[in-house]
Design an enzyme around this catalytic site. Structure first.
Site, short mmCIF file in Angstrom:
data_model
loop_
_atom_site.label_atom_id
_atom_site.label_comp_id
_atom_site.label_asym_id
_atom_site.label_seq_id
_atom_site.Cartn_x
_atom_site.Cartn_y
_atom_site.Cartn_z
N GLU A 10 0.80 -1.24 0.00
CA GLU A 10 0.00 0.00 0.00
C GLU A 10 0.84 1.30 0.00
OE1 GLU A 10 -2.77 -0.59 3.23
OE2 GLU A 10 -3.45 -2.47 2.41
N ASN B 205 2.08 -5.16 -3.13
CA ASN B 205 0.67 -5.49 -2.85
C ASN B 205 -0.12 -4.22 -2.52
OD1 ASN B 205 -1.36 -7.53 -2.26
ND2 ASN B 205 -1.09 -7.06 -0.08
N HIS C 121 -10.54 -6.42 -2.44
CA HIS C 121 -11.65 -6.31 -1.49
C HIS C 121 -12.80 -5.67 -2.28
CE1 HIS C 121 -9.17 -7.55 1.82
NE2 HIS C 121 -8.26 -6.65 1.48
N GLU D 120 -6.15 -10.84 -1.53
CA GLU D 120 -6.98 -10.68 -0.32
C GLU D 120 -8.46 -10.64 -0.70
OE1 GLU D 120 -5.67 -7.32 2.04
OE2 GLU D 120 -3.56 -7.77 1.70
N ASP E 263 -12.33 -10.75 -1.17
CA ASP E 263 -13.63 -10.95 -0.53
C ASP E 263 -14.63 -10.07 -1.26
OD1 ASP E 263 -12.84 -8.45 0.65
OD2 ASP E 263 -12.33 -9.42 2.54
O1 G3I Z 1 -5.96 -9.17 18.54
C1 G3I Z 1 -6.48 -7.95 19.10
C2 G3I Z 1 -7.26 -8.25 20.34
O2 G3I Z 1 -6.38 -8.77 21.32
C3 G3I Z 1 -7.91 -6.95 20.83
O3 G3I Z 1 -8.71 -7.22 21.92
C4 G3I Z 1 -8.77 -6.35 19.71
C5 G3I Z 1 -9.40 -5.02 20.13
O4 G3I Z 1 -9.42 -4.08 19.08
O5 G3I Z 1 -7.96 -6.12 18.60
C6 G3I Z 1 -7.38 -7.31 18.07
O6 G3I Z 1 -6.59 -6.95 16.99
C7 G3I Z 1 -7.25 -6.58 15.81
C8 G3I Z 1 -6.80 -7.54 14.72
O7 G3I Z 1 -7.30 -7.12 13.48
C9 G3I Z 1 -7.25 -8.99 14.97
O8 G3I Z 1 -8.63 -9.07 14.93
C10 G3I Z 1 -6.85 -5.16 15.47
O9 G3I Z 1 -7.41 -4.26 16.42
C11 G3I Z 1 -7.32 -4.80 14.08
O10 G3I Z 1 -6.76 -3.54 13.71
C12 G3I Z 1 -6.81 -5.84 13.11
O11 G3I Z 1 -7.33 -5.53 11.84
C13 G3I Z 1 -6.63 -6.14 10.76
C14 G3I Z 1 -6.24 -5.03 9.77
O12 G3I Z 1 -5.65 -5.59 8.62
C15 G3I Z 1 -5.19 -4.11 10.38
O13 G3I Z 1 -3.99 -4.81 10.60
C16 G3I Z 1 -7.55 -7.13 10.09
O14 G3I Z 1 -7.77 -8.24 10.95
C17 G3I Z 1 -6.94 -7.62 8.78
O15 G3I Z 1 -7.89 -8.38 8.08
C18 G3I Z 1 -6.56 -6.43 7.92
O16 G3I Z 1 -5.88 -6.93 6.78
C19 G3I Z 1 -5.47 -5.94 5.82
C20 G3I Z 1 -4.22 -6.45 5.13
O17 G3I Z 1 -3.25 -6.76 6.09
C21 G3I Z 1 -3.70 -5.41 4.13
N1 G3I Z 1 -4.73 -5.04 3.20
C22 G3I Z 1 -5.98 -4.61 3.77
C23 G3I Z 1 -6.52 -5.66 4.73
C24 G3I Z 1 -7.83 -5.25 5.28
O18 G3I Z 1 -7.70 -4.10 6.05
#
Ligand code: G3I
Length: 355
Positions: A140, A181, A216, A245, A247
Site C-alpha cells: 500500500e 501489494n 476487497h 486478499e 472478498d
Molecule cells: O488481537 C487484538 C485483540 O487482542 C484486541 O482485543 C482487539 C481489540 O481491538 O484487537 C485485536 O486486533 C485486531 C486484529 O485485526 C485482529 O482481529 C486489530 O485491532 C485490528 O486492527 C486488526 O485488523 C486487521 C487489519 O488488517 C489491520 O492490521 C484485520 O484483521 C486484517 O484483516 C486487515 O488486513 C489488511 C491487510 O493486512 C492489508 N490489506 C488490507 C486488509 C484489510 O484491512
C-alpha cells in the site's frame, strides 16, 4: 447436488491453473479453530497470515522479535504441504511507533530508518528462508490518485525506501519471490501510479515477481472492466499477478472510495446493516454472479494469475464485519458461519471444470 456432495474441492479444480489460498487468523494458527483449519487443508493449497507477521506483532520493540505465532503459521504450512506467503514486510499501517523515533521521541534520520528496515526485513526473511515462497515486501505505498503515500517511510527516506526494501529482501533470500501489494488497484490513476513505480524500479534493476491486487470487492464496485485493465497493465510489465486478499462484501458501502484504508471508519447505523437475520435471494444471486465473473476473469488470464487468495475462511471472522462500519454482519467469503461451503463453491468448481 450441493457442494458437500461434489467430489472435487477448490484446490483440485484449479490444479494447473493457479494456487488457491486463504488468510489464517490467530485462532486458526494456534489450533483453536480446527473446523476452519480442516477447511484449509481440504480446499486450499496456499496460506498467508492475516495479522501475525505485521511489524507491530512480529517486531514489537527494536530489540525484540516475537516469532511465536509466525513460527506456528509457517510450520502449519510445511506440515500440510501448503505454499506460504509472508505478509507483510514494509507497511505504514500496523508499524510500531519505535520504528520511526529515537529514545527521545524525535524522528530518526534517514540512515537510522534504513538500518532498521534492513534489520527488520533480513531477520524475518532469513528465519523463514526456504519455507516461505514469496513476500509482500511493500504494502500500500501508492495513493488512489497515483502519488506516493506520504507514510513515515516516505517522509524520512523518500521513494527509495521501496527499492531498498526489495533489495534487502532479495539479499536475504535470493530464491524467494517478491511482491508489491495494494488495494483499489482498478482505479485508473492508481493503476498508472503503480505501473510508473514498477517501471522505475525495474529500470533500477529491481525484479518484482508479482503484483498483488488485494481485491476487497463490493457487489457493484469496482467495474470488472477496470479490474481487467489493471490486471493486463500489471502483467504487461512482465510481472505475475496475484489476487491476494479477495472478498466480496454484500453490504452497502458508506464511501465507495474507501478501498481498504483501515483508518477509515463510519458510524454504525441499522440501515447500513440490512442482513442480520437473512440474505435475500436476489442479493445471494448477485453475490454468486460476482464471484463467478471474477473467477472467469482469473481463468481467462491464468497465464498471468499465479494465485488467488481469499481474505479469511468463514464469514464469522472476516474483517468486513468490522470495516468500514464496526459491528455489522457481512457474508463476503466462500464458507458460511457454520463452516459449510456455500453453494457458490460448487458453482465456481463447476464453472472451471466446464471451461
Ligand atoms: O488481537 C487484538 C485483540 O487482542 C484486541 O482485543 C482487539 C481489540 O481491538 O484487537 C485485536 O486486533 C485486531 C486484529 O485485526 C485482529 O482481529 C486489530 O485491532 C485490528 O486492527 C486488526 O485488523 C486487521 C487489519 O488488517 C489491520 O492490521 C484485520 O484483521 C486484517 O484483516 C486487515 O488486513 C489488511 C491487510 O493486512 C492489508 N490489506 C488490507 C486488509 C484489510 O484491512
Amino acid at each position: 447436488m450441493n457442494a458437500q456432495e461434489t467430489s472435487l474441492n477448490l484446490k483440485e479444480a484449479f490444479k494447473g491453473k493457479f494456487l488457491i489460498g486463504a488468510a489464517m487468523n490467530a485462532y486458526q494458527i494456534m489450533g483453536k479453530d480446527t473446523a476452519a483449519t480442516n477447511i484449509i487443508k481440504k480446499q486450499f493449497n496456499a496460506i498467508v497470515a492475516e495479522n501475525c507477521m505485521k511489524s507491530e506483532r512480529i517486531h514489537p520493540r527494536e530489540d525484540k522479535f516475537d516469532f511465536s505465532l509466525a513460527d506456528k503459521f509457517v510450520q502449519f504450512g510445511t506440515d500440510n504441504n501448503l505454499v506460504v506467503t509472508g505478509h507483510t514486510l514494509i507497511w505504514h499501517s500496523q508499524a510500531p511507533d519505535w520504528f520511526f523515533v529515537d529514545d527521545a521521541g524525535k524522528m530518526v534520520s534517514k540512515e537510522t530508518l534504513i538500518a532498521r528496515m534492513k534489520n527488520h526485513i533480513q531477520t524475518i526473511v532469513t528465519r523463514y528462508k526456504g519455507k516461505i515462497k514469496g513476500w509482500d515486501v511493500v504494502n500500500e505505498a501508492i495513493n488512489d490518485d497515483g502519488t506516493y503515500r506520504n507514510s513515515k517511510f516516505y517522509q524520512i527516506i523518500g521513494e527509495d525506501y521501496i527499492k531498498l526494501a526489495f533489495q534487502f529482501a532479495r539479499e536475504a533470500d535470493p530464491d524467494a519471490e517478491l511482491y508489491y501489494n495494494d488495494y483499489s488497484m482498478s482505479i485508473p490513476a492508481k493503476r498508472n501510479g503503480v505501473v510508473a513505480m514498477v517501471k522505475k524500479l525495474q529500470k533500477q534493476g529491481i525484479t518484482i515477481d508479482a503484483i498483488g491486487m488485494q481485491s476487497h470487492l463490493g457487489l457493484d464496485n469496482p467495474d470488472i472492466k477496470d479490474f481487467e485493465a489493471s490486471l493486463e497493465a500489471f502483467s504487461s510489465l512482465g510481472c505475475k499477478v496475484m489476487i491476494t486478499e479477495m472478498d466480496i462484501s454484500i453490504l452497502p458501502f458508506p464511501d465507495k472510495n474507501a478501498g481498504a484504508e483501515v483508518t477509515k471508519s463510519f458510524e454504525y447505523k441499522q440501515q447500513m446493516d440490512p442482513y442480520r437475520e437473512s440474505v435475500p435471494d436476489s442479493v445471494t444471486t448477485a453475490f454468486e454472479q460476482r464471484y463467478l465473473s471474477f473467477f472467469k476473469l482469473f481463468e481467462k488470464h491464468e497465464k498471468a494469475v499465479t494465485r488467488v487468495t481469499l481474505w479469511g475462511v468463514t464469514d464469522a471472522n472476516s474483517w468486513k464485519n468490522n470495516w468500514p462500519v464496526p459491528g455489522r454482519k457481512d457474508y463476503p467469503l466462500l464458507f458460511s458461519r457454520n463452516y459449510a461451503p456455500k453453494p457458490i463453491v460448487d458453482k465456481i468448481i463447476k464453472q472451471t471444470l466446464s471451461e
